[in-house]
Write a protein that holds these residues in place. Structure first.
Motif, PDB file in Angstrom:
ATOM      1  N   VAL A   1       8.284   4.486   4.946  1.00  0.00           N
ATOM      2  CA  VAL A   1       7.637   5.658   5.540  1.00  0.00           C
ATOM      3  C   VAL A   1       8.451   6.919   5.241  1.00  0.00           C
ATOM      4  O   VAL A   1       7.909   7.948   4.827  1.00  0.00           O
ATOM      5  CB  VAL A   1       7.463   5.477   7.062  1.00  0.00           C
ATOM      6  N   LEU A   2       9.767   6.845   5.447  1.00  0.00           N
ATOM      7  CA  LEU A   2      10.631   7.994   5.164  1.00  0.00           C
ATOM      8  C   LEU A   2      10.568   8.364   3.687  1.00  0.00           C
ATOM      9  O   LEU A   2      10.460   9.541   3.334  1.00  0.00           O
ATOM     10  CB  LEU A   2      12.067   7.666   5.572  1.00  0.00           C
ATOM     11  N   GLY A   3      10.645   7.363   2.831  1.00  0.00           N
ATOM     12  CA  GLY A   3      10.597   7.623   1.400  1.00  0.00           C
ATOM     13  C   GLY A   3       9.293   8.257   0.969  1.00  0.00           C
ATOM     14  O   GLY A   3       9.276   9.216   0.178  1.00  0.00           O
ATOM     15  N   HIS A   4       8.181   7.759   1.494  1.00  0.00           N
ATOM     16  CA  HIS A   4       6.882   8.321   1.138  1.00  0.00           C
ATOM     17  C   HIS A   4       6.783   9.769   1.591  1.00  0.00           C
ATOM     18  O   HIS A   4       6.266  10.630   0.864  1.00  0.00           O
ATOM     19  CB  HIS A   4       5.760   7.494   1.767  1.00  0.00           C
ATOM     20  N   LEU A   5       7.299  10.049   2.789  1.00  0.00           N
ATOM     21  CA  LEU A   5       7.295  11.424   3.294  1.00  0.00           C
ATOM     22  C   LEU A   5       8.101  12.335   2.365  1.00  0.00           C
ATOM     23  O   LEU A   5       7.662  13.453   2.045  1.00  0.00           O
ATOM     24  CB  LEU A   5       7.882  11.459   4.707  1.00  0.00           C
TER      25      LEU A   5
ATOM     26  N   ALA B   1      14.299  16.444  -6.692  1.00  0.00           N
ATOM     27  CA  ALA B   1      15.311  15.534  -6.136  1.00  0.00           C
ATOM     28  C   ALA B   1      14.746  14.754  -4.953  1.00  0.00           C
ATOM     29  O   ALA B   1      14.968  13.540  -4.829  1.00  0.00           O
ATOM     30  CB  ALA B   1      16.544  16.324  -5.711  1.00  0.00           C
ATOM     31  N   LEU B   2      13.988  15.430  -4.085  1.00  0.00           N
ATOM     32  CA  LEU B   2      13.374  14.735  -2.942  1.00  0.00           C
ATOM     33  C   LEU B   2      12.387  13.678  -3.406  1.00  0.00           C
ATOM     34  O   LEU B   2      12.308  12.587  -2.823  1.00  0.00           O
ATOM     35  CB  LEU B   2      12.673  15.749  -2.037  1.00  0.00           C
ATOM     36  N   VAL B   3      11.623  13.976  -4.453  1.00  0.00           N
ATOM     37  CA  VAL B   3      10.670  12.997  -4.995  1.00  0.00           C
ATOM     38  C   VAL B   3      11.401  11.731  -5.428  1.00  0.00           C
ATOM     39  O   VAL B   3      10.992  10.608  -5.093  1.00  0.00           O
ATOM     40  CB  VAL B   3       9.890  13.608  -6.176  1.00  0.00           C
ATOM     41  N   PHE B   4      12.485  11.886  -6.168  1.00  0.00           N
ATOM     42  CA  PHE B   4      13.196  10.719  -6.684  1.00  0.00           C
ATOM     43  C   PHE B   4      13.928   9.966  -5.584  1.00  0.00           C
ATOM     44  O   PHE B   4      13.947   8.723  -5.586  1.00  0.00           O
ATOM     45  CB  PHE B   4      14.165  11.154  -7.788  1.00  0.00           C
ATOM     46  N   ILE B   5      14.537  10.686  -4.649  1.00  0.00           N
ATOM     47  CA  ILE B   5      15.199  10.005  -3.537  1.00  0.00           C
ATOM     48  C   ILE B   5      14.174   9.241  -2.706  1.00  0.00           C
ATOM     49  O   ILE B   5      14.401   8.099  -2.287  1.00  0.00           O
ATOM     50  CB  ILE B   5      15.966  11.019  -2.676  1.00  0.00           C
ATOM     51  N   GLY B   6      13.021   9.866  -2.478  1.00  0.00           N
ATOM     52  CA  GLY B   6      11.968   9.198  -1.733  1.00  0.00           C
ATOM     53  C   GLY B   6      11.454   7.954  -2.436  1.00  0.00           C
ATOM     54  O   GLY B   6      11.255   6.904  -1.810  1.00  0.00           O
ATOM     55  N   LEU B   7      11.244   8.051  -3.753  1.00  0.00           N
ATOM     56  CA  LEU B   7      10.760   6.888  -4.491  1.00  0.00           C
ATOM     57  C   LEU B   7      11.791   5.766  -4.467  1.00  0.00           C
ATOM     58  O   LEU B   7      11.436   4.586  -4.395  1.00  0.00           O
ATOM     59  CB  LEU B   7      10.437   7.284  -5.933  1.00  0.00           C
ATOM     60  N   PHE B   8      13.082   6.133  -4.503  1.00  0.00           N
ATOM     61  CA  PHE B   8      14.127   5.112  -4.402  1.00  0.00           C
ATOM     62  C   PHE B   8      14.085   4.403  -3.050  1.00  0.00           C
ATOM     63  O   PHE B   8      14.276   3.183  -2.978  1.00  0.00           O
ATOM     64  CB  PHE B   8      15.495   5.755  -4.613  1.00  0.00           C
ATOM     65  N   LEU B   9      13.833   5.151  -1.972  1.00  0.00           N
ATOM     66  CA  LEU B   9      13.754   4.512  -0.654  1.00  0.00           C
ATOM     67  C   LEU B   9      12.543   3.595  -0.543  1.00  0.00           C
ATOM     68  O   LEU B   9      12.587   2.567   0.134  1.00  0.00           O
ATOM     69  CB  LEU B   9      13.703   5.581   0.439  1.00  0.00           C
ATOM     70  N   VAL B  10      11.456   3.972  -1.208  1.00  0.00           N
ATOM     71  CA  VAL B  10      10.251   3.144  -1.179  1.00  0.00           C
ATOM     72  C   VAL B  10      10.405   1.913  -2.067  1.00  0.00           C
ATOM     73  O   VAL B  10       9.967   0.817  -1.716  1.00  0.00           O
ATOM     74  CB  VAL B  10       9.023   3.969  -1.619  1.00  0.00           C
TER      75      VAL B  10
ATOM     76  N   GLY C   1       0.811  -1.215   0.000  1.00  0.00           N
ATOM     77  CA  GLY C   1       0.000   0.000   0.000  1.00  0.00           C
ATOM     78  C   GLY C   1       0.844   1.266   0.000  1.00  0.00           C
ATOM     79  O   GLY C   1       0.542   2.234  -0.705  1.00  0.00           O
ATOM     80  N   MET C   2       1.942   1.282   0.787  1.00  0.00           N
ATOM     81  CA  MET C   2       2.815   2.443   0.849  1.00  0.00           C
ATOM     82  C   MET C   2       3.511   2.671  -0.482  1.00  0.00           C
ATOM     83  O   MET C   2       3.655   3.812  -0.949  1.00  0.00           O
ATOM     84  CB  MET C   2       3.847   2.270   1.965  1.00  0.00           C
ATOM     85  N   GLU C   3       3.962   1.594  -1.114  1.00  0.00           N
ATOM     86  CA  GLU C   3       4.614   1.709  -2.420  1.00  0.00           C
ATOM     87  C   GLU C   3       3.652   2.254  -3.462  1.00  0.00           C
ATOM     88  O   GLU C   3       4.012   3.125  -4.264  1.00  0.00           O
ATOM     89  CB  GLU C   3       5.165   0.346  -2.846  1.00  0.00           C
ATOM     90  N   MET C   4       2.430   1.748  -3.454  1.00  0.00           N
ATOM     91  CA  MET C   4       1.433   2.229  -4.411  1.00  0.00           C
ATOM     92  C   MET C   4       1.112   3.698  -4.169  1.00  0.00           C
ATOM     93  O   MET C   4       0.991   4.486  -5.125  1.00  0.00           O
ATOM     94  CB  MET C   4       0.159   1.393  -4.309  1.00  0.00           C
ATOM     95  N   ALA C   5       0.987   4.089  -2.905  1.00  0.00           N
ATOM     96  CA  ALA C   5       0.684   5.487  -2.588  1.00  0.00           C
ATOM     97  C   ALA C   5       1.803   6.402  -3.065  1.00  0.00           C
ATOM     98  O   ALA C   5       1.553   7.484  -3.615  1.00  0.00           O
ATOM     99  CB  ALA C   5       0.468   5.642  -1.081  1.00  0.00           C
ATOM    100  N   SER C   6       3.049   5.988  -2.874  1.00  0.00           N
ATOM    101  CA  SER C   6       4.184   6.798  -3.312  1.00  0.00           C
ATOM    102  C   SER C   6       4.219   6.899  -4.827  1.00  0.00           C
ATOM    103  O   SER C   6       4.455   7.980  -5.391  1.00  0.00           O
ATOM    104  CB  SER C   6       5.497   6.201  -2.794  1.00  0.00           C
ATOM    105  N   TYR C   7       3.993   5.782  -5.489  1.00  0.00           N
ATOM    106  CA  TYR C   7       3.987   5.792  -6.953  1.00  0.00           C
ATOM    107  C   TYR C   7       2.884   6.697  -7.490  1.00  0.00           C
ATOM    108  O   TYR C   7       3.115   7.502  -8.405  1.00  0.00           O
ATOM    109  CB  TYR C   7       3.807   4.377  -7.493  1.00  0.00           C
TER     110      TYR C   7
END
Length: 205
Positions: A88-92, A142-151, A3-9
């Protein structure tokens, strides 16, 4: 996908759509095209291509993972970085980055441009998010891409993030040179006062 991965995507997809829609709105408000990559000379061909690859990958690669799975089941980055706290950190980071980028883009108003060309830049914008960063749109991206990488940690997503960061660094160097020529002393004073990425403005500059 969890669910978290889908929300981030989905947040990334919403951001990309919002970026394109906002660009169209601001172009209409300005009464002129905002796409300047093709007018700014050959030096911008590389970052322009890198941006296209990074954003297309950010939309298509997670979709591929959801439909077909990871073609590299032994991906070392996935094994080492996959976990709920990093999700969680990545989604944030994705949410904060997307909001910052869209806010900064809208704040530019009719000065918004994609790319840089001498004599084609809008008026200097130094308020709002631009009071603490000369490039808040790029910081947000940059934050979007770093966050998506963490997720969604993995070699491909890591490569896409690296491509985006290289594109930003190349483009910022080009845009700062063009803006210094086009806007002159006010922009050079702005460069002295406000950090390139983010931080407190320097007093007395």
């Amino acid at each position: 996908m969890t669910g978290m991965e889908m929300a981030s995507y989905l947040m990334v997809v919403v951001y990309v759509i919002s970026f394109l829609a906002m660009s169209a709105i601001l172009a209409r408000e300005a009464g002129r095209p905002v796409w300047l990559f093709d007018r700014g000379g050959g030096a911008q061909a590389v970052p322009a291509l890198l941006f296209r690859v990074a954003f297309a990958g950010a939309v298509l690669w997670p979709l591929w993972l959801a439909v077909a799975g990871n073609p590299m089941p032994g991906d070392p980055l996935t094994r080492r970085l996959d976990g709920p706290w990093l999700d969680v950190l990545g989604h944030l980071l994705v949410v904060v980055g997307a909001c910052l980028a869209i806010l900064a883009q809208r704040f530019m108003g009719t000065s918004w441009r994609i790319g840089a060309a001498e004599g084609e830049q809008g008026a200097l914008v130094d308020g709002g998010p631009f009071a603490i960063s000369r490039n808040p749109v790029f910081v947000g991206q940059a934050l979007v891409f770093i966050g998506l990488f963490l997720v969604l940690p993995g070699l491909v997503q890591g490569l896409l993030t690296l491509i985006l960061l290289v594109a930003i660094r190349l483009q910022v160097g080009i845009e700062e040179r063009v803006l210094a020529i086009s806007l002159g002393a006010p922009y050079r004073a702005y460069m002295d006062r406000v950090p390139r990425w983010i931080g407190r403005p320097r007093r007395g500059a």
